[in-house]
Design a protein around this motif. Structure first.
Motif, PDB file in Angstrom:
ATOM      1  N   ARG A  80       0.860  -1.185   0.000  1.00 50.71           N
ATOM      2  CA  ARG A  80       0.000   0.000   0.000  1.00 50.71           C
ATOM      3  C   ARG A  80       0.895   1.232   0.000  1.00 50.71           C
ATOM      4  NH1 ARG A  80      -3.651   0.469   4.715  1.00 50.71           N
ATOM      5  NH2 ARG A  80      -4.639   2.090   3.470  1.00 50.71           N
ATOM      6  N   PRO A  81       0.582   2.206  -0.833  1.00 57.97           N
ATOM      7  CA  PRO A  81       1.435   3.402  -0.894  1.00 57.97           C
ATOM      8  C   PRO A  81       1.155   4.348   0.264  1.00 57.97           C
ATOM      9  CG  PRO A  81      -0.356   3.598  -2.468  1.00 57.97           C
ATOM     10  CD  PRO A  81      -0.502   2.235  -1.824  1.00 57.97           C
ATOM     11  N   THR A  82       1.416   3.877   1.460  1.00 57.99           N
ATOM     12  CA  THR A  82       1.040   4.640   2.658  1.00 57.99           C
ATOM     13  C   THR A  82       1.863   5.925   2.796  1.00 57.99           C
ATOM     14  OG1 THR A  82       2.556   3.241   3.900  1.00 57.99           O
ATOM     15  CG2 THR A  82       0.243   2.646   3.957  1.00 57.99           C
ATOM     16  N   LYS A  83       3.132   5.869   2.406  1.00 61.53           N
ATOM     17  CA  LYS A  83       3.953   7.076   2.582  1.00 61.53           C
ATOM     18  C   LYS A  83       3.482   8.193   1.660  1.00 61.53           C
ATOM     19  CE  LYS A  83       8.175   5.028   4.424  1.00 61.53           C
ATOM     20  NZ  LYS A  83       9.613   4.757   4.184  1.00 61.53           N
ATOM     21  N   GLY A  84       3.225   7.837   0.412  1.00 61.89           N
ATOM     22  CA  GLY A  84       2.743   8.848  -0.522  1.00 61.89           C
ATOM     23  C   GLY A  84       1.387   9.387  -0.106  1.00 61.89           C
ATOM     24  N   LEU A  85       0.509   8.495   0.342  1.00 56.86           N
ATOM     25  CA  LEU A  85      -0.823   8.929   0.761  1.00 56.86           C
ATOM     26  C   LEU A  85      -0.740   9.824   1.990  1.00 56.86           C
ATOM     27  CD1 LEU A  85      -3.901   8.785   0.362  1.00 56.86           C
ATOM     28  CD2 LEU A  85      -3.907   6.672   1.725  1.00 56.86           C
ATOM     29  N   ALA A  86       0.180   9.511   2.890  1.00 55.49           N
ATOM     30  CA  ALA A  86       0.332  10.345   4.089  1.00 55.49           C
ATOM     31  C   ALA A  86       0.810  11.745   3.716  1.00 55.49           C
ATOM     32  CB  ALA A  86       1.313   9.690   5.068  1.00 55.49           C
ATOM     33  N   VAL A  87       1.743  11.827   2.776  1.00 60.25           N
ATOM     34  CA  VAL A  87       2.218  13.146   2.335  1.00 60.25           C
ATOM     35  C   VAL A  87       1.072  13.926   1.684  1.00 60.25           C
ATOM     36  CG1 VAL A  87       3.722  14.345   0.686  1.00 60.25           C
ATOM     37  CG2 VAL A  87       4.642  12.509   2.121  1.00 60.25           C
ATOM     38  N   ALA A  88       0.284  13.230   0.860  1.00 54.32           N
ATOM     39  CA  ALA A  88      -0.866  13.873   0.218  1.00 54.32           C
ATOM     40  C   ALA A  88      -1.808  14.450   1.280  1.00 54.32           C
ATOM     41  CB  ALA A  88      -1.610  12.871  -0.664  1.00 54.32           C
ATOM     42  N   GLN A  99       8.942  15.533   4.423  1.00 52.18           N
ATOM     43  CA  GLN A  99       8.385  14.174   4.492  1.00 52.18           C
ATOM     44  C   GLN A  99       8.302  13.557   3.095  1.00 52.18           C
ATOM     45  OE1 GLN A  99       7.591  12.260   7.194  1.00 52.18           O
ATOM     46  NE2 GLN A  99       8.516  13.846   8.448  1.00 52.18           N
ATOM     47  N   ALA A 100       8.004  14.363   2.089  1.00 54.37           N
ATOM     48  CA  ALA A 100       7.958  13.842   0.717  1.00 54.37           C
ATOM     49  C   ALA A 100       9.333  13.329   0.313  1.00 54.37           C
ATOM     50  CB  ALA A 100       7.479  14.927  -0.248  1.00 54.37           C
ATOM     51  N   ILE A 101      10.376  14.058   0.656  1.00 57.36           N
ATOM     52  CA  ILE A 101      11.747  13.626   0.323  1.00 57.36           C
ATOM     53  C   ILE A 101      12.114  12.360   1.092  1.00 57.36           C
ATOM     54  CG2 ILE A 101      14.191  14.246   0.610  1.00 57.36           C
ATOM     55  CD1 ILE A 101      13.244  17.202   0.050  1.00 57.36           C
ATOM     56  N   MET A 102      11.859  12.379   2.382  1.00 65.90           N
ATOM     57  CA  MET A 102      12.286  11.258   3.217  1.00 65.90           C
ATOM     58  C   MET A 102      11.448  10.002   2.959  1.00 65.90           C
ATOM     59  SD  MET A 102      13.638  13.135   6.720  1.00 65.90           S
ATOM     60  CE  MET A 102      12.194  14.045   7.236  1.00 65.90           C
ATOM     61  N   ALA A 103      10.259  10.188   2.362  1.00 62.63           N
ATOM     62  CA  ALA A 103       9.417   9.031   2.012  1.00 62.63           C
ATOM     63  C   ALA A 103       9.909   8.341   0.742  1.00 62.63           C
ATOM     64  CB  ALA A 103       7.963   9.471   1.825  1.00 62.63           C
ATOM     65  N   GLY A 138      24.090   5.683  -5.121  1.00 59.06           N
ATOM     66  CA  GLY A 138      23.994   5.871  -6.570  1.00 59.06           C
ATOM     67  C   GLY A 138      22.598   6.238  -7.041  1.00 59.06           C
ATOM     68  N   THR A 139      21.793   6.795  -6.132  1.00 62.69           N
ATOM     69  CA  THR A 139      20.427   7.192  -6.484  1.00 62.69           C
ATOM     70  C   THR A 139      20.233   8.664  -6.144  1.00 62.69           C
ATOM     71  OG1 THR A 139      19.563   6.641  -4.300  1.00 62.69           O
ATOM     72  CG2 THR A 139      19.539   4.891  -5.964  1.00 62.69           C
ATOM     73  N   ARG A 140      19.062   9.184  -6.492  1.00 57.37           N
ATOM     74  CA  ARG A 140      18.659  10.521  -6.044  1.00 57.37           C
ATOM     75  C   ARG A 140      17.143  10.505  -5.845  1.00 57.37           C
ATOM     76  NH1 ARG A 140      19.823  14.947  -9.879  1.00 57.37           N
ATOM     77  NH2 ARG A 140      19.323  16.274  -8.101  1.00 57.37           N
ATOM     78  N   PRO A 141      16.677  11.039  -4.731  1.00 59.28           N
ATOM     79  CA  PRO A 141      15.222  11.016  -4.455  1.00 59.28           C
ATOM     80  C   PRO A 141      14.495  12.087  -5.256  1.00 59.28           C
ATOM     81  CG  PRO A 141      16.375  12.065  -2.646  1.00 59.28           C
ATOM     82  CD  PRO A 141      17.442  11.637  -3.628  1.00 59.28           C
ATOM     83  N   THR A 142      14.548  11.951  -6.547  1.00 64.74           N
ATOM     84  CA  THR A 142      14.009  12.998  -7.420  1.00 64.74           C
ATOM     85  C   THR A 142      12.490  13.105  -7.321  1.00 64.74           C
ATOM     86  OG1 THR A 142      14.020  11.407  -9.227  1.00 64.74           O
ATOM     87  CG2 THR A 142      15.883  12.888  -9.092  1.00 64.74           C
ATOM     88  N   LYS A 143      11.811  11.970  -7.151  1.00 64.21           N
ATOM     89  CA  LYS A 143      10.345  12.046  -7.092  1.00 64.21           C
ATOM     90  C   LYS A 143       9.877  12.771  -5.838  1.00 64.21           C
ATOM     91  CE  LYS A 143       9.166   8.114 -10.022  1.00 64.21           C
ATOM     92  NZ  LYS A 143       8.563   6.765 -10.098  1.00 64.21           N
ATOM     93  N   GLY A 144      10.490  12.429  -4.726  1.00 70.81           N
ATOM     94  CA  GLY A 144      10.123  13.101  -3.484  1.00 70.81           C
ATOM     95  C   GLY A 144      10.445  14.581  -3.528  1.00 70.81           C
ATOM     96  N   LEU A 145      11.618  14.898  -4.079  1.00 68.69           N
ATOM     97  CA  LEU A 145      12.016  16.305  -4.161  1.00 68.69           C
ATOM     98  C   LEU A 145      11.089  17.079  -5.089  1.00 68.69           C
ATOM     99  CD1 LEU A 145      14.027  18.540  -3.388  1.00 68.69           C
ATOM    100  CD2 LEU A 145      15.510  17.767  -5.260  1.00 68.69           C
TER     101      LEU A 145
END
Lengths: 395, 395
Positions: free
Chosen positions: A229-237, B210-214, B227-234
């Motif tokens: 379940r995409p709980t982290k994304g939903l929580a941010v939303a 929270q979006a970044i850290m998620a 070797g990654t970057r949290p581009t979606k969260g950012l």
């Protein structure tokens, strides 16, 4: 109700896993012979609608009040929520002796289609595949939600509603009801709403959708099958949206820059400030009771809502010739659905020659005020319903 | 500048990968013998500060203007940005013949510590481990940023600044400069800022963090090594923040409910509305030029800022006895740093007996107005600098 009578709900899939409390919902099913015609052009079937009722329908079936819930609301308007165990979301407004008095009126509250508490939505099983719809569930509109509710009322044998009442998205359904079925709506009460979603509101919804879809546990919408379940994304939303439900003044008064139970800043990314902790809690508790895909669908329905656009660009045309009695209410500190949005509805109703009263309630509680203990709102609802019931001849 | 003279910058790590344009930055390094004392109590070393200059320092070193950038700004105030290839972020304000006239003044713009364009930040190499700091970089404050800038100016032999100028977070640095080093600041211009971050602003920042850290690509802050970057969260963080930089009115005027190049709604989750497409673009283009951990650190610094709290709860005390000439400016449609925030600064300066002028500029462009082509703002900056330079005796 082709496929059997109205029945007790079995718990919806998601809620079943966590439900600690009985679900007082009823459900009705409509089979392939009674498809729901959608704005997208599709005929949708089978269709399930979950709903609750409170009070008793009178002999001439004239005392029914339809309560329309908001984005993340549901049918549990006055009964204990089966997942959270908390009181109904409008327990302060609906009940014996309350402004919407269940000793006088028969209250019906359906879960909107696209949602996740029992009515057909993206978590429902697609009969073609035997698997959850996910994104194969059709995108629905506020008008589709209302058309489904009309089918429910047909099934219940309720030709006319004494009142349709709702706040926020619920207020959009109220307007749609009045525009689409004027002869079925004796009175309409629309609180903290708008006749079309603003660019800023679409923007906030889009942030929430992107947060959900950015979560790898979303799996292109097929997370139920993936066992995630995409709980982290939903929580941010939810966190982002929650800010818009409150006023800056209320946030400042309630939290200000108060730190948690610590003497000083931690110089970390922990929740130092009370507002941070509060928001995190709002996000985390929300994911227990709401489905991420439903969040996509219901926000999309709100974004698509533009009642004037559906009537040649004229909101007045949507209400032309109506006999419905309207009450429009807004809150001074609501910046999501500001008073100017309500005034736009009022002006259109005036232009259409409708009977309408309007009140702006002075409060610093922001958009969420429609759910809260606001005595002035209670007085207004009580007064409006009282006058309408006298006009309708309800004892 | 213990470890060698001021030098041309080598590209910072992240920017190097994508830079298509020369980086006009200079850098200075401070070694372990010159640590930066942080508000957290730590002594930080080695310290690098990247900066740009424009114009020429005059003979008596009296014409230096320090420009302080905002949250996601950098030192490329007037020169082409090495990563994006776009004009400097304040090219409309700073340059030959511009309100901040580089034919008369020597402009210095340092990248704040904690950021990602060359100054020490979480993407810098931790000399203890030989790996990027990640979350081992200390949490810094606005006061720490200013203290580092003072070290830079000491190294450049600039005892006194003719002016310190900045908008938004830059305005926080301006106030901190004036409070911490009153004798070094002849004049101070603070645009669209506040003396403390509000609960609502902390809330929006927390959503972004929270979006970044998620984002699983964040890897607890050690994504460079992974070797990654949290581009979606950012990107989600940027989208949410970007809404707050604009006014509801400007969004409505610019985008309204306009659909993309399609005749009708698609009944999908594609970007049907122009506002959706615009926001997605804002998110995606941002991740090319900004580091996710730096976003955590710099937002945290803003959240921690509370100048009154650092002076026994009295903002006036922060400015008591100052000889600095102040100008405070705000925008009518800025809801992130509303005029009431600026008035609070003005009232404190009045109480402190400071020389202060204040102007609220009428515009619908929201918070971002400080970066835009607003003739009234240019006139105010030009007028303030003109009067101050006469008082300072600068030809």
């Amino acid at each position: 109700m082709s496929e059997g009578e109205q029945m007790r709900a079995s718990f919806p899939e998601m809620a079943r896993k966590q439900a600690d409390h009985p679900d007082d919902s009823l459900v009705v099913d409509f089979g392939p012979d009674q498809p729901l015609r959608l704005d997208s052009g599709l005929d949708f079937a089978p269709l399930r609608i979950a709903y609750t009722t409170a009070g008793r329908l009178n002999a001439d079936r004239s005392n029914a009040i339809l309560v329309c819930h908001a984005l993340t609301g549901d049918q549990h308007v006055t009964n204990v929520h089966p997942v959270t165990g908390r009181a109904g979301w409008w327990d302060v407004m609906v009940g014996p002796g309350r402004p919407i008095d269940t000793e006088r009126f028969f209250v019906i509250c359906p879960n909107v289609i696209g949602s996740c508490m029992g009515s057909s939505g993206p978590a429902s099983t697609n009969p073609t595949t035997g698997r959850p719809y996910g994104l194969d569930f059709p995108v629905v509109t506020i008008a589709d939600m209302v058309r489904a509710q009309a089918m429910l009322l047909d099934g219940l044998g309720i030709a006319t509603l004494f009142a349709v009442i709702g706040g926020s998205m619920g207020g959009m359904l109220v307007q749609q009801w009045a525009a689409a079925y004027p002869s079925r709506v004796f009175s309409a009460l629309c609180i903290a709403s708008a006749s079309r979603h603003s660019a800023q509101n679409i923007a906030f919804h889009e942030v929430g959708r992107q947060a959900i879809m950015a979560d790898p546990d979303w799996h292109g919408g097929q997370y139920i099958e993936a066992g995630t379940r995409p709980t982290k994304g939903l929580a941010v939303a939810r966190m982002a949206a929650h800010i818009t439900y409150l006023s800056e003044g209320a946030l400042q008064r309630k939290f200000g820059r108060n730190l948690q139970d610590r003497a000083a800043r931690t110089f970390t990314f922990d929740a130092d400030f009370q507002i941070e902790s509060y928001l995190r809690h709002q996000g985390l508790s929300f994911v227990d009771r709401f489905d991420a895909n439903s969040y996509l669908y219901v926000t999309r329905a709100m974004d698509y809502f533009d009642l004037a656009s559906d009537h040649g660009g004229s909101l007045a045309t949507a209400f032309r010739g109506t006999a419905t009695r309207f009450c429009i209410a807004s809150f001074t500190s609501d910046w999501l659905f500001p008073t100017s949005d309500s005034r736009q509805i009022v002006h259109a109703l005036n232009a259409a020659g409708a009977r309408v009263s309007f009140v702006e309630i002075d409060t610093d509680k922001g958009h969420d005020a429609f759910l809260l203990d606001i005595p002035e709102l209670f007085d207004i609802v009580r007064g409006f319903i009282g006058a309408a019931s006298r006009a309708r001849g309800i004892a």
